[in-house]
Design an enzyme around this catalytic site. Structure first.
Site, short mmCIF file in Angstrom:
data_model
loop_
_atom_site.label_atom_id
_atom_site.label_comp_id
_atom_site.label_asym_id
_atom_site.label_seq_id
_atom_site.Cartn_x
_atom_site.Cartn_y
_atom_site.Cartn_z
N HIS A 97 0.60 -1.47 -0.21
CA HIS A 97 0.31 0.30 0.13
C HIS A 97 0.84 1.22 -0.01
CE1 HIS A 97 -3.03 -2.68 0.74
NE2 HIS A 97 -2.79 -3.12 1.94
N ARG A 122 -1.08 -4.43 -6.48
CA ARG A 122 -0.76 -6.40 -6.51
C ARG A 122 0.54 -6.76 -7.59
NH1 ARG A 122 -6.06 -6.42 -8.71
NH2 ARG A 122 -7.45 -7.23 -6.87
N HIS A 135 3.03 -7.49 1.85
CA HIS A 135 2.64 -8.42 2.40
C HIS A 135 1.39 -9.20 1.88
CE1 HIS A 135 0.35 -4.95 2.82
NE2 HIS A 135 -1.16 -5.46 3.13
N GLU A 143 -2.45 -0.10 8.80
CA GLU A 143 -2.88 -1.06 8.93
C GLU A 143 -2.32 -1.67 9.84
OE1 GLU A 143 -4.68 -3.35 5.55
OE2 GLU A 143 -2.74 -4.06 5.31
#
Length: 333
Positions: A97, A190, A171, A114
């Protein structure tokens, strides 16, 4: 004002499963990968499921009540948090991200930091959290050859593990059911998707990947109160994550500066406030408005607490807890 519940927003994913049905009776058919618990995003808006405002969208209630909902220190222009459950029964894409600066400039959205809290884990459950022994050039070469595995920092995970995932950290995960607390963004790049035919974003991913980042399991700072246990896990300017293990009861007070979010991950109980009672059980997510006032958590259950912190105030609180624990330790010597 009262604690708000919201309708569940389910999303089918190629990597999803049926594990949310262990605590949900309204799961639709299909491979459900995500349940959006509280969302006020440009693409998805939560709908209130209880009380006076049942059926109203969250953004409409914010416009109506403003500071009584968000608090005086939370921006009215962009709701800061997004809360989800993820059921990753097969591998998510290997992804990353962006930070706020890159996301605003390229996606007209915020970046995404996050935290993942593992609620259930299969025997082979694992996560990739960062790069090992690989330069950007080596990573790109491995990607072109279809041999990324030697570059990836893969770890085994179990129920109860907590990980803080900064923007820029590559991740993925597999074999887990997690609660996800994140910035209010749905921007994902991605890198590799196991040949499932979905769009890749390799250039943007390479732009934002930070090869120095590695996520470590958060051990947390655990403190004892009368009738409950509280653990501070992680925080930055985006959000703070804490856990309450209620054994009998805990008296809390809302903050006029900010709202709180509680996610029940085990057991069941009640939230008692001045004008009523709200039931809470495993799988429920509740929004505590800034104007709620004093409330009591009664029962035998475990909650995650997420909110946008005042960093100085929170650090002062944590230092106070550390001093208290130190004093208690010295008193028993």
């Amino acid at each position: 004002m009262y604690p708000l519940k919201f309708e569940h927003i389910y999303v089918n994913k190629v990597w999803g499963g049926r594990n949310l049905s262990t605590f949900r009776e309204d799961l639709p058919s299909g491979e459900i990968g995500e349940s959006w618990e509280i969302a006020c995003h440009k693409d998805v808006i939560s709908i209130i499921a209880n009380g006076k405002y049942k059926g109203m969208k969250l953004d409409e209630l914010i416009l109506k009540e403003r500071e009584d909902i968000l608090g005086t220190e939370i921006s009215k222009e962009h709701f800061p948090l997004l809360i989800k459950f993820l059921d990753a029964q097969s591998k998510l894409s290997i992804q990353v991200h962006p930070n706020d600066f890159y996301a605003i400039e390229n996606e007209n959205d915020l970046g995404k930091t996050e935290a993942w809290v593992v609620l259930e884990a299969e025997e082979n459950a694992n996560m990739i959290l960062g790069i090992k022994d690989c330069s950007p050039e080596g990573f790109r070469e491995a990607l072109e050859k279809g041999n990324l595995e030697p570059c990836l920092h893969r770890i085994s995970v179990k129920k109860g593990d907590v990980y803080f995932i900064q923007s820029g950290l590559i991740h993925t995960m597999e074999g887990v059911l997690v609660a996800e607390i994140q910035q209010n963004s749905d921007t994902t790049y991605r890198v590799y998707d196991y040949n499932r035919g979905r769009e890749l974003h390799i250039k943007k991913a390479m732009d934002v990947m930070d090869f120095s980042l590695h996520a470590r399991k958060a051990s947390g700072l655990c403190t004892q109160g009368e009738g409950y246990e509280k653990t501070y896990y992680c925080y930055d300017h985006n959000f703070s994550l804490e856990k309450y293990k209620i054994e009998s009861s805990c008296i809390e007070k809302s903050d006029k500066e900010r709202f709180y979010i509680f996610i029940c991950i085990d057991g069941e109980g009640l939230i008692r406030y001045s004008n009523g009672i709200e039931e809470i059980r495993k799988g429920d997510t509740l929004f505590i408005p800034a104007g709620l006032g004093t409330y009591t958590l009664d029962g035998n259950f475990t909650l995650l607490k997420a909110y946008v912190p005042n960093i100085k105030k929170l650090e002062k609180e944590i230092l106070g807890e550390i001093k208290y624990l130190s004093d208690c330790y010295e008193a028993h010597l």
